[in-house]
Design a protein around this motif. Structure first.
Motif, mmCIF file in Angstrom:
data_model
loop_
_atom_site.group_PDB
_atom_site.id
_atom_site.type_symbol
_atom_site.label_atom_id
_atom_site.label_comp_id
_atom_site.label_asym_id
_atom_site.label_seq_id
_atom_site.Cartn_x
_atom_site.Cartn_y
_atom_site.Cartn_z
ATOM 1 N N PRO A 75 -4.838 1.530 -1.270
ATOM 2 C CA PRO A 75 -3.960 2.289 -1.512
ATOM 3 C C PRO A 75 -4.049 3.253 -0.257
ATOM 4 O O PRO A 75 -4.235 3.988 0.169
ATOM 5 N N ILE A 76 -2.379 3.562 0.494
ATOM 6 C CA ILE A 76 -2.405 4.400 0.844
ATOM 7 C C ILE A 76 -0.851 5.877 1.009
ATOM 8 O O ILE A 76 -0.317 5.385 0.385
ATOM 9 N N TYR A 77 -1.309 6.631 0.889
ATOM 10 C CA TYR A 77 -0.740 7.623 0.133
ATOM 11 C C TYR A 77 0.368 8.043 1.926
ATOM 12 O O TYR A 77 0.015 8.399 3.149
ATOM 13 N N VAL A 78 1.744 7.227 1.513
ATOM 14 C CA VAL A 78 2.687 7.920 2.883
ATOM 15 C C VAL A 78 3.835 8.946 2.260
ATOM 16 O O VAL A 78 4.367 8.915 0.947
ATOM 17 N N SER A 79 3.485 10.037 3.483
ATOM 18 C CA SER A 79 3.986 11.086 2.414
ATOM 19 C C SER A 79 4.778 11.259 3.664
ATOM 20 O O SER A 79 4.595 11.257 5.160
ATOM 21 N N ASN A 80 6.077 11.677 3.583
ATOM 22 C CA ASN A 80 6.960 11.699 4.890
ATOM 23 C C ASN A 80 8.064 13.304 4.861
ATOM 24 O O ASN A 80 9.036 13.658 4.248
ATOM 25 N N GLU A 81 7.422 14.055 4.727
ATOM 26 C CA GLU A 81 8.418 15.445 4.772
ATOM 27 C C GLU A 81 9.270 15.260 6.529
ATOM 28 O O GLU A 81 10.132 15.983 6.168
ATOM 29 N N ALA A 89 9.235 0.097 6.682
ATOM 30 C CA ALA A 89 9.524 0.727 5.163
ATOM 31 C C ALA A 89 10.925 -0.301 4.571
ATOM 32 O O ALA A 89 11.488 -1.222 3.956
ATOM 33 N N ASP A 147 14.992 7.465 -5.624
ATOM 34 C CA ASP A 147 13.613 8.568 -5.751
ATOM 35 C C ASP A 147 13.182 7.652 -4.721
ATOM 36 O O ASP A 147 11.475 8.325 -3.717
ATOM 37 N N LYS A 150 12.989 7.717 -0.815
ATOM 38 C CA LYS A 150 12.910 8.815 -0.371
ATOM 39 C C LYS A 150 11.446 8.584 -0.299
ATOM 40 O O LYS A 150 11.041 9.432 1.193
ATOM 41 N N ARG A 151 10.680 8.490 -1.345
ATOM 42 C CA ARG A 151 9.522 8.123 -1.213
ATOM 43 C C ARG A 151 8.720 8.059 0.160
ATOM 44 O O ARG A 151 8.065 7.742 0.901
ATOM 45 N N MET A 152 9.558 6.502 0.387
ATOM 46 C CA MET A 152 9.478 5.261 1.275
ATOM 47 C C MET A 152 9.861 6.027 2.899
ATOM 48 O O MET A 152 9.465 5.085 3.553
ATOM 49 N N LYS B 74 -2.389 -1.011 0.646
ATOM 50 C CA LYS B 74 -1.053 -0.910 -0.991
ATOM 51 C C LYS B 74 -0.280 -0.128 -0.501
ATOM 52 O O LYS B 74 -0.853 1.005 -1.362
ATOM 53 N N PRO B 75 0.497 0.489 -0.141
ATOM 54 C CA PRO B 75 1.646 1.611 0.749
ATOM 55 C C PRO B 75 1.740 2.072 -1.347
ATOM 56 O O PRO B 75 2.539 1.905 -2.328
ATOM 57 N N ILE B 76 1.298 3.599 -0.801
ATOM 58 C CA ILE B 76 2.202 4.206 -2.540
ATOM 59 C C ILE B 76 2.654 5.631 -1.826
ATOM 60 O O ILE B 76 2.467 6.303 -1.155
ATOM 61 N N TYR B 77 4.117 5.301 -1.986
ATOM 62 C CA TYR B 77 4.642 6.629 -1.362
ATOM 63 C C TYR B 77 4.462 8.038 -1.713
ATOM 64 O O TYR B 77 5.423 7.723 -2.769
ATOM 65 N N VAL B 78 3.878 8.849 -1.711
ATOM 66 C CA VAL B 78 4.280 9.922 -1.692
ATOM 67 C C VAL B 78 4.931 11.245 -1.157
ATOM 68 O O VAL B 78 5.733 11.435 -0.297
ATOM 69 N N ASN B 80 6.237 14.707 0.150
ATOM 70 C CA ASN B 80 6.257 16.074 0.400
ATOM 71 C C ASN B 80 4.856 17.015 -0.628
ATOM 72 O O ASN B 80 5.569 17.491 -1.952
#
Lengths: 156, 156
Positions: A75-81, A89, A147, A150-152, B74-78, B80
């Motif tokens: 898992p890769i946590y992609v945050s996008n502020e 994506a 949702d 936006k996360r992506m 496997k990307p997990i979009y999170v 903010n």
DNA sequence: TTCAAAATCACCCTAAAGTATGAAGCCTGT
DNA sequence: ACAGGCTTCATACTTTAGGGTGATTTTGAA
């Protein structure tokens, strides 16, 4: 120069050396054989054992091992502020222009009819786009789509 | 019974047979050697080649296939995480606990029925909450509610 | 304790959303 | 030229959302 040659032809060199050693052992055994006498069996046996070993070693060293692939999901946590569109994506979703437009208007809370008005198309068209878009985002509802998008980082 | 034995010991049997064949060849070569004359070199060379082949074959057959782990990312979009709720705005909406909970689950893309399940209440209850919540946010749809709440800083 | 929110639920009805299927015209790349 | 994706639209149907109204029970604060 030379070291590079050694590197790229390492296996061949090692193989050649191994063969040389083997031939040496062969000669030595032959000598032994002549000195000691007529032990064909021992001679042949030794050669057999040694070259079986060589074969095994060769195969293990040179043969391409059969690969058994084990897939581990990381898992890769992609945050996008940062409100920069994640084009990567976006590409991966395979979304078309129109579908993206519909998605954007959905995110603003517009109804399908309102979206149809904005885009100058019929309600049915908007429905088709949204259905396709849901498939591509792998969601069931517009709220989920917004949702996820936006996360992506597809939507701000 | 027998077939099962053969199956489970297949490799050993094949190996044994191979050894038998090799010994036979050995003997045959020995005979040839005696008849033809003193070609030690040819004899040894043949044995070397044959047993090298045997070794290679053995290694290939018996060696355990190497496992190769392929890591699939496997990307997990999170979204903010460092988000601060705008309590001021939240107060001004006059939203109740329950209404906020419903709103939050709406933002996650849940249907009213799913929200009802999460909150252990009936579908009707969720509907009344959502209706109230729409009034308080001055919106008409759930998508609008989510959008507005996010803009206001009530939701992340 | 009392009283007003808050929370719960029910019914009924309409509106909107979503599903499934088909189809026609338009580009684009092979 | 032809396949395939995109856009457009339609029809029919199912599901979900939302509106209106009313009612009961909890609960928190005066």
């Amino acid at each position: 120069m030379i070291s590079k040659f050694i590197k790229t032809h390492k296996q061949s060199i090692v193989y050649g050396l191994a063969m040389a050693v083997m031939l040496f052992v062969l000669k030595w055994l032959e000598l032994k054989f002549i000195i000691i006498g007529h032990s064909f069996e021992i001679y042949a046996g030794l050669i057999a054992v040694i070259f079986t070993g060589l074969g095994i070693w060769l195969a293990l060293k040179l043969a391409q091992p059969k690969e058994k692939t084990v897939i581990v999901e990381k898992p890769i946590y992609v945050s996008n502020e940062n409100f920069v569109v994640n084009y990567e994506a976006l590409q991966q979703t395979n979304m078309s222009r129109r579908e993206l437009e519909v998605l954007e208007l959905m995110a603003e809370g517009l109804s399908n009819l309102e979206i149809a008005g904005r885009l100058f198309v019929s309600l049915n068209t908007v429905k088709t786009h949204s259905a396709r878009l849901f498939e591509k985002l792998d969601v069931k509802r517009r709220t989920q789509a917004v949702d996820k998008a936006k996360r992506m980082g597809i939507l701000k």
